[in-house]
Design an enzyme around this catalytic site. Sequence first.
Site, mmCIF file in Angstrom:
data_model
loop_
_atom_site.group_PDB
_atom_site.id
_atom_site.type_symbol
_atom_site.label_atom_id
_atom_site.label_comp_id
_atom_site.label_asym_id
_atom_site.label_seq_id
_atom_site.Cartn_x
_atom_site.Cartn_y
_atom_site.Cartn_z
ATOM 1 N N TRP A 54 -18.211 -42.347 -9.176
ATOM 2 C CA TRP A 54 -19.426 -43.268 -9.214
ATOM 3 C C TRP A 54 -18.729 -44.506 -9.529
ATOM 4 O O TRP A 54 -19.284 -45.793 -9.158
ATOM 5 C CB TRP A 54 -20.193 -42.647 -10.362
ATOM 6 C CG TRP A 54 -21.211 -41.586 -9.819
ATOM 7 C CD1 TRP A 54 -20.819 -40.087 -9.872
ATOM 8 C CD2 TRP A 54 -22.044 -41.507 -8.908
ATOM 9 N NE1 TRP A 54 -21.813 -39.395 -9.097
ATOM 10 C CE2 TRP A 54 -22.444 -40.328 -8.404
ATOM 11 C CE3 TRP A 54 -22.610 -42.633 -7.980
ATOM 12 C CZ2 TRP A 54 -23.595 -40.053 -7.405
ATOM 13 C CZ3 TRP A 54 -23.440 -42.347 -7.184
ATOM 14 C CH2 TRP A 54 -23.863 -41.093 -6.990
ATOM 15 N N ASP A 103 -22.627 -48.238 -16.408
ATOM 16 C CA ASP A 103 -23.290 -47.433 -15.550
ATOM 17 C C ASP A 103 -23.649 -46.115 -16.571
ATOM 18 O O ASP A 103 -22.356 -45.256 -16.599
ATOM 19 C CB ASP A 103 -22.631 -47.119 -14.142
ATOM 20 C CG ASP A 103 -23.571 -45.764 -13.772
ATOM 21 O OD1 ASP A 103 -24.654 -45.499 -14.145
ATOM 22 O OD2 ASP A 103 -23.224 -45.366 -12.447
ATOM 23 N N LYS A 126 -31.438 -37.325 -15.115
ATOM 24 C CA LYS A 126 -30.560 -36.469 -15.789
ATOM 25 C C LYS A 126 -30.976 -36.207 -17.536
ATOM 26 O O LYS A 126 -30.923 -34.993 -17.890
ATOM 27 C CB LYS A 126 -29.240 -36.850 -15.773
ATOM 28 C CG LYS A 126 -28.950 -37.263 -14.195
ATOM 29 C CD LYS A 126 -27.470 -37.612 -14.110
ATOM 30 C CE LYS A 126 -26.941 -38.139 -12.803
ATOM 31 N NZ LYS A 126 -27.256 -37.366 -11.629
HETATM 32 N N1 PMP Z 1 -24.172 -43.264 -11.328
HETATM 33 C C1 PMP Z 1 -24.020 -41.960 -11.908
HETATM 34 C C2 PMP Z 1 -22.915 -41.971 -12.867
HETATM 35 C C3 PMP Z 1 -24.384 -41.027 -11.309
HETATM 36 O O1 PMP Z 1 -24.057 -39.836 -11.710
HETATM 37 C C4 PMP Z 1 -25.251 -41.167 -10.190
HETATM 38 C C5 PMP Z 1 -26.248 -39.926 -9.611
HETATM 39 N N2 PMP Z 1 -25.653 -38.706 -9.647
HETATM 40 C C6 PMP Z 1 -25.599 -42.350 -9.635
HETATM 41 C C7 PMP Z 1 -24.921 -43.547 -10.490
HETATM 42 C C8 PMP Z 1 -26.566 -42.727 -8.589
HETATM 43 O O2 PMP Z 1 -27.945 -42.510 -9.055
HETATM 44 P P1 PMP Z 1 -29.196 -42.604 -8.268
HETATM 45 O O3 PMP Z 1 -28.898 -41.326 -7.042
HETATM 46 O O4 PMP Z 1 -30.278 -42.461 -8.880
HETATM 47 O O5 PMP Z 1 -29.001 -43.950 -7.521
#
Ligand code: PMP
Length: 375
Positions: free
Chosen positions: A116, A186, A210
């Site tokens: 991520w 994030d 989440k």
């Molecule tokens: N950052 C992290 C740490 C994530 O776990 C996720 C989704 N699993 C995201 C960003 C992306 O999120 P979204 O699909 O809501 O854009």
Amino acid sequence: MPEGGVSRARTQASRRAGFQFSAAAGPLPDAVLDRVQREFRDGGGNGASVLALPFTSQVFRDLAAQAIASLRTLLAIPEHYRVLFMHGGASAQFAAVPLNLLHGRSTAAYVDTGYWSGKAMAEARRFCTVNVAASSAATGYDRVPDPAQWRMKAGAAYCHIASNETAHGLQYRSPPHTGDVPLVADMTSDFLTGPLDLQRFGLIYAGAQKNMGIAGLTVVIVREDLLGRAHPCTPSVLDYGIQAKHSSLYNTPPTFAIYLAGLMFKWLHAQGGLTTMAELNRRKSARIYTVIERSAGFYRCLVQPEWRSQVNVCFRLANETLTPMFIEAAQCAGLFHLAGHPNAGGVRASLYNGMPEEGAEALARFMEAFAARNA
Ligand code: PMP
């Protein structure tokens, strides 16, 4: 029913058909679902369903204001931070952060701890030079690189981290010190899983699906002095200054997701707040890590103990050919969505806020029984 799993946990969680350990979205507590069920048809006032709340109505504005007030007390958010409700998931923030925070500079620092943070860096490269201040790629993302060794370029506009790597299962224990450079995090997978010293951050963001509800809403908390200097090309919906000026009602917000987040914030208060949640999340993950440690190598966690995530427990079976059988048998025992992220493989048990302790207990017993049968 196979040994372990849901059958033994059913006495405490009698209304559950099973537990879902998906990393993509967390389970919702029964108390929250019951409330939604009661308000489903006319909770929006004037005959409106909560699914179809007009964002212009006083009922919705009150709901949103209450949700923000509730979040402010939960996190003890200081006055000089603004709470924004935004769209587009955390992925939209990968672009919004550089667009809003570069403030005319050309470089931003990013710390690479896994999938991520990699996605955030890739998006940021569309807007600026990414200075990879540190990376644990060389050791297979088994740790958070020691902040004392980070190399941030002079003039970096901000420093971005992923506080919890959902795919690789590692987590910061505390916010790193970045001096005068605003720290941006994030927190999509560990937001509200424990208390936070917000003063250490310039900005944090997290998708709601989440730990605080459902997909569609992203919460941004930003220090006021960072607002209002977005790049002129910034789309209005991604401009923090515009969103702040319009109290996040610049365009139609995800009303149902905001309503649900408000219920989750109340539920978190009712559990005893974030200190209680931190202790509960620590216990749930410790139960699984202990099974791994005591399995005589049958299960292995590749992340160093100090950095193991309390929300995404990632592990492997020493005999990898047993992994599909493990996942299928778990499913038969009512333990769902345990496959690891496609980029990381193995098994991943996500233990977000809505996962009751019985869920972790059911999984731990299943793992013990599976190891005993297949060792
Ligand atoms: N950052 C992290 C740490 C994530 O776990 C996720 C989704 N699993 C995201 C960003 C992306 O999120 P979204 O699909 O809501 O854009």
